[in-house]
Write an enzyme that holds these catalytic residues in place. Structure first.
Site, PDB file in Angstrom:
ATOM      1  N   LYS A 176      46.892  46.467  41.315  1.00 26.90           N
ATOM      2  CA  LYS A 176      45.926  47.684  41.301  1.00 26.90           C
ATOM      3  C   LYS A 176      45.193  47.937  42.610  1.00 26.90           C
ATOM      4  O   LYS A 176      44.301  46.863  42.896  1.00 26.90           O
ATOM      5  CB  LYS A 176      44.837  47.778  40.208  1.00 26.90           C
ATOM      6  N   GLU A 251      38.367  36.319  46.252  1.00 27.59           N
ATOM      7  CA  GLU A 251      38.382  36.405  47.663  1.00 27.59           C
ATOM      8  C   GLU A 251      37.124  37.268  47.905  1.00 27.59           C
ATOM      9  O   GLU A 251      37.583  38.477  47.830  1.00 27.59           O
ATOM     10  CB  GLU A 251      39.399  36.725  48.427  1.00 27.59           C
ATOM     11  N   CYS A 285      36.112  41.083  56.111  1.00 30.73           N
ATOM     12  CA  CYS A 285      35.150  39.917  55.196  1.00 30.73           C
ATOM     13  C   CYS A 285      34.877  38.683  56.000  1.00 30.73           C
ATOM     14  O   CYS A 285      33.687  38.261  55.771  1.00 30.73           O
ATOM     15  CB  CYS A 285      36.126  39.765  54.000  1.00 30.73           C
ATOM     16  N   GLU A 385      25.828  41.317  53.283  1.00 27.93           N
ATOM     17  CA  GLU A 385      26.972  41.872  53.897  1.00 27.93           C
ATOM     18  C   GLU A 385      26.888  43.352  54.412  1.00 27.93           C
ATOM     19  O   GLU A 385      26.590  44.138  53.288  1.00 27.93           O
ATOM     20  CB  GLU A 385      28.276  41.634  53.102  1.00 27.93           C
TER      21      GLU A 385
HETATM   22  P1  NAD Z   1      35.150  46.596  45.689  1.00 30.92           P
HETATM   23  O1  NAD Z   1      34.780  45.347  44.971  1.00 30.92           O
HETATM   24  O2  NAD Z   1      34.234  47.831  45.553  1.00 30.92           O
HETATM   25  O3  NAD Z   1      36.676  46.992  45.446  1.00 30.92           O
HETATM   26  C1  NAD Z   1      37.661  45.915  45.287  1.00 30.92           C
HETATM   27  C2  NAD Z   1      38.750  46.356  44.299  1.00 30.92           C
HETATM   28  O4  NAD Z   1      38.196  46.264  43.145  1.00 30.92           O
HETATM   29  C3  NAD Z   1      39.029  48.002  44.318  1.00 30.92           C
HETATM   30  O5  NAD Z   1      40.439  47.935  43.885  1.00 30.92           O
HETATM   31  C4  NAD Z   1      38.366  48.269  43.056  1.00 30.92           C
HETATM   32  O6  NAD Z   1      38.647  49.406  42.413  1.00 30.92           O
HETATM   33  C5  NAD Z   1      38.324  47.254  42.415  1.00 30.92           C
HETATM   34  N1  NAD Z   1      37.267  47.005  41.283  1.00 30.92           N
HETATM   35  C6  NAD Z   1      35.992  47.331  41.532  1.00 30.92           C
HETATM   36  N2  NAD Z   1      35.236  46.924  40.293  1.00 30.92           N
HETATM   37  C7  NAD Z   1      36.065  46.444  39.450  1.00 30.92           C
HETATM   38  C8  NAD Z   1      35.768  46.020  38.046  1.00 30.92           C
HETATM   39  N3  NAD Z   1      34.771  46.075  37.324  1.00 30.92           N
HETATM   40  N4  NAD Z   1      36.885  45.780  37.402  1.00 30.92           N
HETATM   41  C9  NAD Z   1      38.151  45.533  38.183  1.00 30.92           C
HETATM   42  N5  NAD Z   1      38.392  46.040  39.320  1.00 30.92           N
HETATM   43  C10 NAD Z   1      37.334  46.633  40.019  1.00 30.92           C
HETATM   44  O7  NAD Z   1      35.241  46.062  47.145  1.00 30.92           O
HETATM   45  P2  NAD Z   1      35.767  47.124  48.522  1.00 30.92           P
HETATM   46  O8  NAD Z   1      34.567  48.174  48.688  1.00 30.92           O
HETATM   47  O9  NAD Z   1      36.975  47.690  48.055  1.00 30.92           O
HETATM   48  O10 NAD Z   1      35.828  46.089  49.643  1.00 30.92           O
HETATM   49  C11 NAD Z   1      35.017  45.618  50.370  1.00 30.92           C
HETATM   50  C12 NAD Z   1      34.649  44.073  49.992  1.00 30.92           C
HETATM   51  O11 NAD Z   1      35.786  43.308  49.842  1.00 30.92           O
HETATM   52  C13 NAD Z   1      33.641  43.476  50.960  1.00 30.92           C
HETATM   53  O12 NAD Z   1      32.788  42.981  50.108  1.00 30.92           O
HETATM   54  C14 NAD Z   1      34.350  42.344  51.624  1.00 30.92           C
HETATM   55  O13 NAD Z   1      33.713  41.567  52.138  1.00 30.92           O
HETATM   56  C15 NAD Z   1      35.436  42.080  50.476  1.00 30.92           C
HETATM   57  N6  NAD Z   1      36.661  41.235  50.940  1.00 30.92           N
HETATM   58  C16 NAD Z   1      36.932  40.023  50.939  1.00 30.92           C
HETATM   59  C17 NAD Z   1      38.001  39.878  51.575  1.00 30.92           C
HETATM   60  C18 NAD Z   1      38.419  38.224  51.332  1.00 30.92           C
HETATM   61  O14 NAD Z   1      39.415  37.605  51.496  1.00 30.92           O
HETATM   62  N7  NAD Z   1      37.337  37.091  51.138  1.00 30.92           N
HETATM   63  C19 NAD Z   1      38.695  40.429  52.250  1.00 30.92           C
HETATM   64  C20 NAD Z   1      38.908  41.667  52.276  1.00 30.92           C
HETATM   65  C21 NAD Z   1      37.552  42.344  51.507  1.00 30.92           C
END
Ligand code: NAD
Length: 478
Positions: A176, A251, A285, A385
């Site tokens: 997804k 992650e 990230c 962040e």
């Molecule tokens: P997000 O958590 O809003 O969304 C990430 C994904 O999770 C999306 O596909 C979203 O639709 C899904 N999602 C959200 N809530 C969910 C739920 N309740 N159940 C299942 N799926 C759900 O994050 P974002 O805004 O897309 O990305 C930014 C964040 O990602 C930042 O905090 C960044 O640090 C982190 N990030 C971490 C890494 C790493 O490797 N550690 C890499 C890239 C980004």
């Protein structure tokens, strides 16, 4: 890549090796970061679409798991080849939906995933998948059907970092991808099919987290979850997975520090810090968003950082000369501006930038590269962040104090240390609580394990360590 709004490709799901119509009725617009205009529309997969995709994966699993490891590695290499042929299309798509400058889209957004695929294939062929221990033959089996959920900031890399090792291990995947930047995932699905990956081993759906994401997380036939995204969503997914006793790799976010020791080349360290913190407009990230310098040299750090930031003029991501693009979305724009205002309210010293849009860039999601100095380590802007081009300069009074500041957030994804003495730098690196530490500017690698500690998550991606997340050992007592 021209992506007309009515492009039917993007309204489907990729299930069982085909692009299929979905039962979901909700349409999600995909917006161009530099203009805010609609680029395309995608269909949100409903829980019944998720069920169909999971069943396709389950159906493909036994045959794929039985393919010898070296043939699975060869399949990944073929896939990489097809992806490489379409590298420019991937890069352009990412620059439009995320806002990454095209140069960085090519080298990082697309270059890193190609590297991950190559390293995963190499790691698989060199791994020991069975061994004798005592009277047992220990075999390492694929965990089964994997539910992968990814963010928008590196939309190809985050996907490949999960799908490649899962397929290498012999698992089948339902992905997804992010609803904010989903177009790359469609191109990826096309390349998977074109490379000859068996139907059903990779299935791709788009949708919001609360709808499509949670349907996948809780589907009874999913054996393992791999999530990259915010700590907020990761916590929710871990709760759901916990109640199902379902393993999950997380992650999550970070608030990483670059620690400059008193013998270091401060100018080089400060320049690196700015380029690193502002890469992809700070939507990385691992962004090193806190520059921790000897207190006596804080003005020098400010001068170098400001001069470096001045070179990063926000511009059109598709322009070859641009090095700083817009943020990815309106939500991001409001979030980042909110943090800049908060920094001013908290009393941090504004060195450059601010909450107003950059001159001439009122359209799209542009924000000024912003540097705060004399930031107190406890301020909100130094703890949370921000996910935008905002750097905090913090003074330290020696190595122990610098470590206390660097380790003083709930996160633990990345860090950096600078010293003229490599041994001293390594000693500090060992004391930094982070999954990855850059020592004197050492480059990021897609071969070594990547992941976090504390609220940055658990589990690792890339190479052998990444594949191990998708294997379960079984002891055959002989
Ligand atoms: P997000 O958590 O809003 O969304 C990430 C994904 O999770 C999306 O596909 C979203 O639709 C899904 N999602 C959200 N809530 C969910 C739920 N309740 N159940 C299942 N799926 C759900 O994050 P974002 O805004 O897309 O990305 C930014 C964040 O990602 C930042 O905090 C960044 O640090 C982190 N990030 C971490 C890494 C790493 O490797 N550690 C890499 C890239 C980004």
């Amino acid at each position: 890549m021209a992506a007309p709004v009515g492009d039917q490709r993007f309204r489907r799901g990729y299930i069982g090796g085909e692009f299929v119509e979905l039962e979901g009725q909700e349409r999600i617009p995909v917006l161009e970061a530099s203009t805010g205009e609609v680029l395309a529309e995608v269909t949100e997969a409903s829980p019944s679409d998720v069920d169909r995709a999971v069943r396709a994966a389950q159906g493909a699993l036994p045959d794929w798991a039985a393919v010898p490891a070296d043939e699975r590695a060869a399949a990944l290499r073929s896939w990489r080849q097809v992806m490489e042929e379409r590298a420019e299309e991937f890069a352009t798509s990412i620059s439009r939906e995320v806002g990454t400058p095209i140069r960085h889209s090519r080298s990082i957004q697309v270059g890193n995933p190609l590297g991950i695929l190559a390293h995963t294939a190499d790691a698989l062929t060199s791994m020991t998948l069975s061994e004798h221990l005592g009277n047992c033959l220990v075999v390492r089996e694929p965990v089964g059907v994997v539910g992968a959920i990814t963010p928008w900031n590196y939309p190809l890399q985050q996907v490949v970092a999960k799908v490649a090792p899962a397929l290498a291990a012999g698992c089948a995947v339902v992905l997804k991808a992010s609803e904010v930047a989903p177009l790359t995932a469609f191109i990826l699905a096309e390349t998977a099919g074109a490379s000859g990956l068996p139907a059903g081993v990779l299935n791709v759906l788009i949708g919001r987290g609360e709808v499509t994401g949670e349907a996948l997380v809780t589907h009874p036939l999913v054996d393992k979850l791999s999530f990259t995204g915010s700590t907020r969503a990761g916590r929710r997914i871990a709760e759901l997975a916990g109640s199902l006793v379902r393993p999950v790799t997380l992650e999550l976010g970070g608030k990483s520090a670059s620690v400059v020791l008193d013998d270091a080349d401060l100018a080089t360290a400060a320049k690196f810090a700015v380029y690193n913190a502002f890469l992809n407009s700070g939507q990385t990230c691992t962004a090193l968003t806190r520059l921790v310098v000897p207190r006596a040299r804080i003005r020098e750090a400010e001068e170098v950082a400001a001069a470096t930031a001045a070179k990063l003029v926000p511009g059109d991501p598709l322009d070859e000369a641009t090095r700083l693009g817009p943020l990815a979305s309106q939500v991001q724009l409001e979030r980042v501006r909110g943090y800049i205002r908060l920094g001013l309210e908290e009393g941090a010293r504004l060195v450059c930038g601010g909450a107003e849009p950059p001159a001439g860039r009122e359209r799209g999601y542009f924000v000024q590269p912003t540097i705060f100095s004399e930031v107190d380590p406890g301020m909100t802007i130094a703890q949370e962040e921000i996910f935008g081009p905002v750097l905090c300069i913090i003074g330290h009074d020696g190595d122990d104090h610098a470590l206390e500041i660097a380790n003083g957030t709930p996160y633990g994804l990345a860090a950096a240390v600078w010293s003229a003495d490599q041994q001293r730098a390594l000693a500090v690196a060992r004391r930094l609580r982070a999954g990855t530490v850059e020592v004197n500017g050492g480059a990021f690698s897609t071969e070594a394990p990547f992941g976090g500690v504390r609220q940055s998550g658990y589990g690792r991606e890339f190479g052998r360590y990444g594949i191990e997340e998708f294997l379960a050992p079984k002891s055959l007592q002989l």
